[in-house]
Every structure is written in C-alpha cells, then in structure tokens.
Design an enzyme around this catalytic site. Structure first.
Site, short mmCIF file in Angstrom:
data_model
loop_
_atom_site.label_atom_id
_atom_site.label_comp_id
_atom_site.label_asym_id
_atom_site.label_seq_id
_atom_site.Cartn_x
_atom_site.Cartn_y
_atom_site.Cartn_z
CD GLU A 116 -1.80 -2.38 1.49
OE1 GLU A 116 -0.65 -2.61 1.92
OE2 GLU A 116 -2.69 -3.25 1.40
CG HIS A 161 -10.53 -6.15 7.48
ND1 HIS A 161 -9.58 -6.68 8.31
CD2 HIS A 161 -10.11 -6.42 6.21
CE1 HIS A 161 -8.64 -7.26 7.58
NE2 HIS A 161 -8.94 -7.12 6.32
C1 LIG Z 1 -2.40 -4.49 4.62
C2 LIG Z 1 -3.43 -5.32 3.97
N1 LIG Z 1 -3.64 -5.18 2.65
C3 LIG Z 1 -4.59 -5.89 2.03
C4 LIG Z 1 -5.36 -6.79 2.72
C5 LIG Z 1 -6.47 -7.57 2.04
N2 LIG Z 1 -6.06 -8.96 1.90
C6 LIG Z 1 -6.35 -9.88 2.85
S1 LIG Z 1 -5.63 -11.35 2.53
C7 LIG Z 1 -4.95 -10.77 1.11
C8 LIG Z 1 -4.11 -11.68 0.27
C9 LIG Z 1 -2.96 -12.22 1.01
O1 LIG Z 1 -2.21 -13.03 0.17
P1 LIG Z 1 -1.08 -13.96 0.77
O2 LIG Z 1 -0.17 -13.14 1.63
O3 LIG Z 1 -0.46 -14.68 -0.36
O4 LIG Z 1 -1.84 -14.94 1.74
P2 LIG Z 1 -2.97 -16.00 1.34
O5 LIG Z 1 -4.28 -15.34 1.50
O6 LIG Z 1 -2.72 -16.45 -0.04
O7 LIG Z 1 -2.79 -17.11 2.33
C10 LIG Z 1 -5.27 -9.44 0.91
C11 LIG Z 1 -4.84 -8.62 -0.24
C12 LIG Z 1 -5.13 -6.89 4.10
N3 LIG Z 1 -5.87 -7.68 4.87
N4 LIG Z 1 -4.15 -6.17 4.69
#
Ligand SMILES: Cc1ncc(C[n+]2csc(CCOP(=O)(O)OP(=O)(O)O)c2C)c(N)n1
Ligand SMILES: Cc1ncc(C[n+]2csc(CCOP(=O)(O)OP(=O)(O)O)c2C)c(N)n1
Ligand SMILES: [Mg+2]
Ligand SMILES: [Mg+2]
Lengths: 325, 324, 325, 324
Positions: free
Chosen positions: D60, D129
C-alpha cells in the site's frame, strides 16, 4: 589517462562538482553565522554521485531526491539563487520559503521533490517511471537515497514493483556508511547493499562513488537498460560525507571503529581528485581556473540574491495548501 | 529541589525505570551510541549495553512491531520515534496492531509498550518534522495519550507510562528539551487521568497541554493585570481524560478555552468541547473556544511558521474576546 | 519408504493434518448454513505446512500467524471448541467473540496472534524472537505469512533486523500462488520467493509444501540454526489452497492461465498423500482409522460446543480495550 | 431515472472519467481481473487494459506513493485501498507526502490523485477491517475528504474528485455497495463544499455523512410522528466543509446533532460543533450533540458489533432527548 569523454564534458563534470562544493560551503557559512533557519544536510564529499548519475540523463528525466538533496539539484542545473533563497526561508526561493533545505522542489528540472521522510521519495520516483511507461515517452526516473533508507519498507515495495513491471528507473544508493550515527553495517547483514537486487531479480552494481566517471558509466548502462524496456537497476555508490549528518552534528560516532576513517576518505576527495585527473588529460590549469572563477561568481550572486531577498508575508502561510481553496 | 533540563528529566525517568525493572528496554534510531537525536538517553547505552539500548535501522513499522512482540512476551519496551510525524510510517503497527491486540484477544494479553516521540513546531523543521500528533493518537481507541508540560511532569508521567500495562503514546515537546526546570529530588509516578489545576481562577477555564500549559499560565498572568482571573488546567493525559476536573472548573467560571498544538480540525479543542458540552452547557457564558495549529501544513520559513504556532499573545487575545 | 521418524510421530502428523482438514470442513459448513458471521480464510490444502513446521518446535516457542490461521492453531494443539466458538462469535471463544476467525489468539499455545493486516504480524513475531534472545531463553519464533505478504514493507524491515542481529526466528512463506486474485508471478520478478533471502545474507530454502516430512526437515534445520544463535532462515513452502481466498470467493481467476491448475495440485493432497505414504510404512489402515474416529469425535464436540455456546453480552463490547480502564 | 447498485454507480463514474480523459488510471489490489474486492471496477480491465487498470502487489505505501509520482508527472491516478483501515499502512505516503507536496513546493505542482476506500462496520469484519477513517483524514491538512451518501451522490462526487487537481480521499460505505438506488440517467459532477439539505425541518438540524444520511432521514420520518421536525443535511464533503449551510440551519432550528460513523473522540461531531459554535451559540436551545462509533475497537461478533454502530433508533432517541 584515457577516457571516451570529450574535454568539454570533463570540464562540465568538474564545473558541476565544484559548484556543489562551493554552494554548500556557503550554506554552511550561513548556518555558522546563524542566518539559516533550521538545519541542512550537506552533500560535501558525495559530489561525484549526483554528478555522475545526472550526466547520464536527459533533460526531461525525473529525479526523486532526499533530505541531502542540494547536490541533486545542482547536478540538474537548478538555479542557485532560488535554492539559496529557499534554504534561508525567503519568498524568492523555489518553494517560496515553505519547503526549506529538505523540501526544495524544482519541477522545471525534473526534481519531483527532496523529501524529509527517509525512503519517502522512492515510491514517488517509481510512480514517475510508471507514468513515463504509461505515456510511452522515452523518459526515465532516478531515485536517489541513502544506505539507511534501504531499510525502509518503501524501498522494498518500490523495487519489487519496478522489477515486476520493468519500469524505467534507476535506484541509486548513496552509501556514506551512516544513517545519522548508526553504522549501516550494524543494522544490516550484507557487505554490499547492491546485493539487495538479488531478491528482485534485477542487476545490482557496486561503484566507487568517489569516481565521477565510474558513476557515470554505471548510470549510462542502467539508463540504457531502462530506456530499452529492460527495467530497473540498483546502483550502490560507495561514498562518504565530510560533515556530520547535518550542519549541527559533530559526528563523534565516526571515530568509533576506525580513527582514520574520515581522513582516508577525504584523501579521495571527488572534487580534488577529479581536478588532478583532468589536469593529467590535456586540460590546463588555466581552463580549470576559469571554470572555478565562473562558479565562484555564480555562487556569490546566489548568496547575495538570497541575502537580499525578503521573507515571505505571513499571509502566505495559508496559501498553496490546495490549488483552488 | 534541583535544576534540570527537560531532556535530562526524560533520561532520568528511563534510567530509574530500567534500573528498577530489567524487563524495560529502549529501542530507536540513534538512541544508543549518541544517546538520542534529542539527547534523551545519554549514558544509558554505556550503562545497560547494546541489547537493552538498541540502535535500530530506519524501519519504524518494523521496530514498533517488534516492540509489540516484546511486550507480548514479557518485556516492557520503550520505543523512540525520532519525530512524532514518523508515527505515520508506523501507523498500522501502532493503531491497527499494538492498540487493538488486547481487545482482539478478548483480554488474554496486554501490550505494555511506551512510544516516546517529540511534537511541536518552532524549529523551522517544515511540514514533515513539526507536527503534533496527539489528536491523531487520541482519535483511535486503545492507546493512552500523555502530554507532559514540564520536566517534573515528564519524569513522573514517563514512569507511570512505563509501569502501565497498556500501549502509551508519550509526547515530548521538542522546544522543551533544552529548557531548565526545578524538579523534586525524587519524582514519584504521576497517575494518569488526573488533570492538574496549575493556576486557580474564576472567570475562565483554560485547559492546556504540553508546552501550552506554561504559555497559558503566562497568559493568565497578563490577563490578571486586566482584571481577568483565568484558571489553568494542565490536562496531563488526553486518554484517559479527567472530565470531572474540567467540568467542575467550567461550572465555576462559565467559560472554556482549550489550547493544544495539534491541528485544529478534529483536534483536542473540538473533542474537549464536545465531551463536556452536556454537563456545562447551561453554565456557559460564552461559546467554548479552542486554539490549535491552523489547518495548513507547517511551513519552513520562520516568517511563516511562527504566526501559526499558538502563543501567549493569541491566548490573551482570545480570552479577552471571550470575556466581552 | 524410509524415514527417521517413529511410527508414533508419523501418526501424530497425520492426526494433526486430518484434524485441520475436518475442522475447516465444518467451518465451511457453518458458513454455507449462514451460521458464521463474516468470512473465514480456509487452510484446506495447505495442511502440511503448519504441521511440518510446528513439528520442529518446542511448546514454549512463539508463532506469528495470519488471516489464514486456523491451521497454525490446530498444529499447536489449540482447543478446537474455543476456536470454533470464536469463529461463530460466541462468548466462549478464545477471544470472547471479539476477534473472530481472523484474530484468534491463543497465548497459551504461543500464538501471538492471527492478523488481519497482511504482513502485520511479521515484525511482532520478530519482536518475540528478540525477546527470547534478550531473556536468554532457548525459545524461537516462527512467522508464517503468504506469498503476497512478502511484498509488504514489514517483511523487508523485519528480516533485515533479524538478519543483522541473528534473531532466533524462522520466516515461513506459505506460497499458494495467489494473494486473493492476484498471481504472485505477475507482481514479483523472481521464480522463487526464497531468493529474497539473498538480499539479507541469510539462508533461503524452497520446500515442497505438500510434503509434511520435507517441511519438517527444513524447519528442523532452521530451528537448529536459530537456537544455536545463527539467526533466521527463510523457508518457502510451495502449496495451494483448495478453496477461494475466503469462504465466499468462487476463485474464477485460477482458470486464467492453466485450466488444470487446481486439479493438478489437488492430486497431491497433503492429507491423502501422507495417508497413503504412512500406510506403506508399517502403519495399518486400522491405526489410521482409529485416529480419524478420534479426530471426528473431537471436531464434533467442538462443533456442538460452539453451537450451544451463548453470544456475548452487548456490554462486553466495552471491556478489554485496556487492562485497567 | 434508472435503478442501479451503489457499486455500479462507482464503476460508471470511473468508466466515464476514464473514457473522457486518458490520463485517468486505476491501481489497487484486485481491481483488474476480478474487478475489485467489492466489484466496483468490473469490466474496466477488459476495456482499458493492464497498464491502465492495474492489479498491484500488497504494497500500500508503495502504490499510493507511485500514485503521487504519477500525479506529479501528468497523470490522474485513482488508487483503491481495499479497506480504509489500510490507510494506516500507507499513512505516511498519504499524509506526509501526497497531502503536503503542493504546499511544500510553494504551489509549483499539484497532486491530482483520488484514493477510494471503503469505510464502515456491519459485516463482522472485526477491528482491522471495520473502521471509518474520515475524521483521521480530515484532521490532516491537504486532502479533500468526501463522504457520499448514496449511488447518485457517489457517482457525481467521484467525478468531481477525479477532476479535482488535489489529493481527494473518497470514502465509500461498504454496507452500501449492494444497495439499490434510483439515479439520473446522466449524473453531472457534484461540486465540493456544498452540503445538501435532503429534508427540511424546523426543530433540529441533523448533519449526517455517508450512510448515516439515509438513516437520519428515516429517523426524521419517525420523529415527524412525534411532532418533531428535523432538518437533515447531507454534508457531502468534510473538507471543504459547507459551514454556512449548517449555520443557517442551526440558527433556524436552535439544535444541532452530528451523525458520522468515525470514532467519536476527535471525530466529525466534535469538529462541526466546534467549528460553528461561535456563530450559533446564542441561538442554541440545547447542547450540540454527536453520534459516532464509541471509542473502542470494533468487535467481531454481531452481538457486540451492532450495538456500537450508529442506528436510526439511536438518532431518534438522541433527538428526543435534545428536544426535552
Ligand atoms: C495491509 C493489507 N492489505 C490488504 C489486505 C487484504 N487482503 C487480505 S488477505 C490478502 C491476500 C494475502 O495473500 P497472501 O499473503 O499470499 O496470503 P494467502 O491469503 O494467499 O494465504 C489481501 C490482499 C489486508 N488484509 N491487509
Ligand atoms: C521515516 C524517517 N525516519 C527517520 C528520519 C530521521 N532521519 C533523517 S535522515 C536520517 C538518516 C538517513 O540515512 P541515509 O538514508 O543513509 O542518508 P544519509 O543521511 O546518510 O544521506 C534519519 C534517521 C526521517 N527523516 N524519516
Ligand atoms: Mg547514509
Ligand atoms: Mg497467497
């Protein structure tokens, strides 16, 4: 010594470095005389970095700068009078006195901003590179930052995006060994910060930051890579700052590990050494002296301009927050 | 009593608490070898060593988060952010994490961490090094917010902060560091949530924070000459807030002015006015008023910066208007 | 097949993976029946990662978890009833219903927290490692996070500090290829995320995240390194999630590049494959079935407990913000 | 007039502005291939391509900063932050950089960037959130702050935001995305700084933002039955703020209630009360009041979360108290 560069080019490199040197010596004088509000972070000793990098650029390229940004401005041909006026908080400064040393912006020279937030400018410069790619221009961006800025998250996030999307940008680490008093080697585990490039799949280059021609060469290769759509390069320039972190810092921490540290770097002064070097290359003492005189005149004009300029009107504090309100 | 610099009072509080409790440690940029950018930890590195007084890399989100991890596992970290403006670099770790973990865990854990950081304009440090972040901190739940007014207060409140089991944002005013104060030989912890009436008065209540307390007292002295009797309250902590002391005072004086250096919009003045409104409304003889930093960025040039900072004169003038 | 591990250990690994699987299938059921408030991010398909890593740990080690954290909790032996109650927002949950699926904390199991902020838990786990070093204990910390979390600044800042200071921590990337819908290969330039380790001067290891024994082996080596004062390791586990990003995500984006992607990963199901594997290693169908029955009973007890538990009293919304106010 | 989902109205505004001006581009997590986490950009990726509708990594601070760099070099980026809570991850880039650059440059440059992001509780999304970040955004100078109340408003105000030369924080309420509204066939840009009196009244002024506007109208309808005539004002933009409309209304009604879902402390209610205080004080028949989210973290369980959210009932009750 041989070089592919013309006499004219060599002289212009020297002119720029000498100008940085003399300009900042005058800034320091203003500080000592109590005429400078706040503080300034001097580029003295690091002149070869900005000079060499900017020699590889076009007029419409972009620069992301730092709290130690005077050198970047001079290298881009910024107006010394407006710079000095800004540093003194005068109405005639680049930013009308609102920015000061740490926030001189010169959009006409492609300077997107100096930045008081360590690491703060890295994503901004990266965005300029994206913008160039989007607009389909030939422009590239250069992001300058210190060794210690490489430990901010923005460094990581920016380079990752630039690498993933082949953005036309050069990341230049001005590794002067310290972040204020903290030795970079105590807070990071790699001998060369250029190794960081490995984690992003981009080239990482270590360069002698006291040698303006070496810097220019590395920057030219990186610029070529960027312009031809092959993405970013990370260049680490090994350098040193003559003064403390800012004009008021006695820099006691330097004698901690090696009492000869400063002296040995100063022996390799980028300005003096390059002067010697070009004198050994069919350039005469007279030609050099002529440049030095011209620079001196320009610097003195800037000093006088800044001194004689008025402070801004207090009502100005309330303008320029928005373009329209 | 003895004379001491504000910065040294901070350092003494740190030293005494570290001496008392070996779970206390200090982390931040340049806190160790040079004893802090504002020299608030001089000598502690030599006394307590590298693991306990730690120079960090420039990674604010990282080392604030580390502080949280330490606090969750039995330590009591004190984290220094070199300027309170840099809270924004670590804002997620402070607000979304440190401040919420106790709640999100349903009270399973506490986060005994202090974040110390300087606020305030006046040094031509420009827009990114001059902000006062206490209203920002107070807006979000889960942190205690401390705004000491002088060396004695800073020392006593910092001790309390370090002994508190919750995240505490401790705001030091950067224009105070070099100021001299008389303090008690032994300074005891000062409880949170108890405002201090530093100057009694009958015509108007001035609630002030940080370096505005002394300025308000000076304003009160000037106003005295005009026959206006101002009661000055040192708020000490914004969270928790001592509503009762303010309410009682305003019921007596009929007027309330809040002076705090954070940006005015959604600031401390607005909050206190809204908070006590119901209780004091029918006692008010004039609109509740506030003085803060106007809603513009802070400029570099002293010619522009000084007119924006709350001063004794502005307070005097505002009070006079309120008395009309 | 040969292994250095005892029959008992193999069965316990299977038990844990099977428990994760069955627990989350029940979570999904609750969602489908409309009994689960909000959303949950299921660990289905990734069971071998948490199971293998946690098999290398001691009881008093620390875990930093993520939004996809159920598996980490089960691997640490957390109470299924309290977990399920938390997921349903009941007063009897680990966090009294205040946290929910994304914020289950189980301090008694060393779980420092699940975290709804991607990358948010990485520095916190790193601080726990510093704390262990400071207190001179034998403890280590494990920080779990997804592939896409490696692009947050906190990843970079944390690993740099851990590397510089030799902190006792293992960083585990659960690379399931996606961050929500975004393919990690589109937003990062290295084939293996473990390569990020190169920039910090620490070991980076790629492991088959569908193979619980391979994961355990890598984690044991890293744990050994951490406990003996040699600092952090970055382990990348290649894995895949059976479901969409969360229970409500149809995951249309997966068919984008390779229509067989999901099917080919599912063939390598960590639970089913390990079951087959241990059956070929002097473990009988009966022994396995016995475990499955016991797990089933435990899961059903948890489901019933959660269902029958009361919702918290509304006044509870105002408690636990501070320990004392 | 035609029926439309709030989310589709957002998407239409983006589409129409991108169609009109090829300097406009959209960046954020999951905005491209799946058309956004809340489906506010469905179809745009197919229409405008990968460079113009860009799925970013989870970085971000990085991509907000990139937006600033784009804005400084001739583009007009729209950045989506998936939840407004994540503003804290990028807070330094938003507040210390994007919002200050025009000022720090002495007006040399502008930063025409929109950050769109959802606010609001009600989905059991828990503490990280569910926040409403408009007061936080408004506290710091240099950003315009927009809080649209329905689909028509969202579409018109988003167009204005994209055409504005300054950083704009555009807050969409996540509980609105799936709501249906009637909107004009062609929606023109709605100017900033002009509040909208959505329901005239004579006894009390209710200033509301975002989804609280409709709730306030519903409250007004209920109050009507008790013979209480409430004037409801849709603030539309917090910065710039239309003080005049509020002041005129309160002078008429003698009462002011502010309803906004951000945390109450140092929130929008406090600000508006303080801002208009001087002008309306002698017209007030009751203390100025506010409804916001109480100063605790947002809990997961609906049993805990719903009682914290401002509702029609709370507004009705508060107004009745104020009329006594
Ligand atoms: C700082 C932040 N940015 C965006 C999000 C929204 N978000 C939640 S999970 C996720 C994807 C995470 O991907 P990864 O780290 O690969 O973990 P996975 O869900 O695949 O286990 C996103 C973008 C968040 N929760 N926190
Ligand atoms: C986010 C942030 N953290 C800390 C600081 C305080 N600070 C200013 S310059 C500096 C050191 C920077 O070191 P480096 O990046 O190596 O640049 P150098 O000063 O050596 O040129 C620090 C810590 C800051 N301005 N911004
Ligand atoms: Mg440096
Ligand atoms: Mg993933």
């Amino acid at each position: 010594m041989e070089t592919k560069y013309s006499k004219k080019h060599l002289l212009s490199l020297y002119e720029i470095m000498y100008k940085m040197r003399r300009f900042e010596e005058e800034v320091f004088e203003f500080y000592k005389k109590g005429m400078m509000p706040g503080l300034a972070h001097l580029y003295l000793g690091e002149e070869a970095v900005a000079t060499g990098v900017c020699a590889a650029l076009n007029e419409d390229d972009y620069i992301g700068s730092t709290h130690r940004g005077h050198g970047h401005l001079v290298a881009r041909g910024a107006d010394l009078g407006k710079m000095m006026a800004e540093i003194l908080g005068k109405a005639t400064g680049y930013s009308k006195g609102k920015g000061g040393s740490m926030h001189i912006m010169a959009m006409d020279k492609g300077i997107l901003g100096a930045n008081g937030i360590v690491g703060g400018e890295i994503p901004i410069a990266t965005g300029a590179a994206y913008s160039a790619q989007y607009r389909g221009t030939d422009q590239i961006a250069v992001s300058f930052f210190g060794d210690s800025a490489t430990n901010e998250g923005t460094f990581h996030e920016s380079i990752n995006m630039a690498a993933a999307w082949n953005l036309p940008i050069i990341y230049v680490i001005e590794n002067n060994l310290y972040g204020i008093s903290v030795d970079i080697r105590d807070v990071t585990n790699t001998a060369n910060l250029a190794d960081r490039a490995l984690g992003y799949g981009i080239p990482g280059v270590v360069v002698d930051g006291m040698d303006v021609l070496a810097v220019q060469k590395a920057a030219e290769e990186a610029a070529e890579r960027a312009r031809s759509g092959n993405g970013p390069t990370l260049i680490e320039c090994k350098t040193y700052r003559w003064q403390g972190h800012h004009v008021g810092d006695p820099a006691v921490y330097r004698e901690r590990k090696d009492s000869n540290e400063k002296a040995s770097w100063m022996e390799r002064c980028p300005v003096a050494c390059f002067r010697d070097q070009i004198l050994s290359m069919k350039i005469t003492e007279k030609e050099v002296a002529k440049i030095e005189e011209a620079v001196e005149a320009e610097v003195q004009t800037a000093v006088t301009f800044a001194e004689e300029s008025p402070y801004p009107d207090p009502a100005e504090a309330y303008t320029d927050l928005f373009s329209d309100l | 009593m003895r004379e001491i610099l504000y910065r040294d009072a901070i350092c003494e509080a740190l030293d005494e608490e570290m001496e008392r409790d070996d779970r206390v440690l200090l982390l931040g940029e340049d806190v160790a070898f040079i004893g802090g950018n504002f020299k608030t930890s001089v000598g502690l590195y030599d006394k307590y060593g590298d693991l306990r007084v730690k120079d960090t890399p420039i990674s604010e989100a990282g080392f604030v988060g580390m502080g949280t991890g330490m606090a969750l596992t039995g330590l009591r970290p004190v984290i220094e952010l070199m300027f309170s403006d840099f809270m924004l670099v670590a804002a997620d770790q402070i607000i979304n994490n440190a401040a919420k973990i106790t709640y999100m865990s349903g009270g399973q854990v506490t986060v005994p961490m202090v974040i110390r950081t300087p606020i305030g304009a006046g040094r031509s440090s420009a827009a990114q090094h001059s902000q006062s972040m206490q209203a920002f901190a107070a807006h979000f739940p889960g942190m205690k917010v401390v705004v000491p007014s002088n060396a004695q207060e800073a020392k006593g409140l910092l001790k309390t902060a370090i002994r508190d089991d919750n995240p505490v944002l401790f705001f030091e005013h950067k224009m105070e560091y070099s100021n001299k104060y008389m303090i008690d030989d032994v300074v005891e912890p000062i409880p949170f949530g108890m405002a201090n009436i530093v100057r009694p008065g009958t015509d108007i209540t001035i609630v002030a924070t940080s370096s505005q307390v002394l300025k308000s007292v000076k304003a009160a002295e000037i106003l005295e000459k005009d026959g206006i009797s101002a009661e000055v309250i040192d708020l000490r902590t914004i969270v928790p807030m001592d509503r009762e002391t303010i309410i009682q005072s305003v019921k007596k004086t009929g007027r309330l002015l809040v002076v705090d250096e954070a940006y005015e919009r959604c600031g401390i003045g607005a909050e206190i006015g809204a908070d006590v409104m119901d209780d004091v409304f029918y006692y008010l003889e004039a609109p509740i008023a506030r003085i803060g930093t106007p809603n513009v960025s802070l400029p570099f040039s002293p010619a522009l910066e000084f007119p924006l900072i709350p001063t004794v004169e502005k307070t005097v003038e505002k009070v006079k208007k309120m008395m009309k």
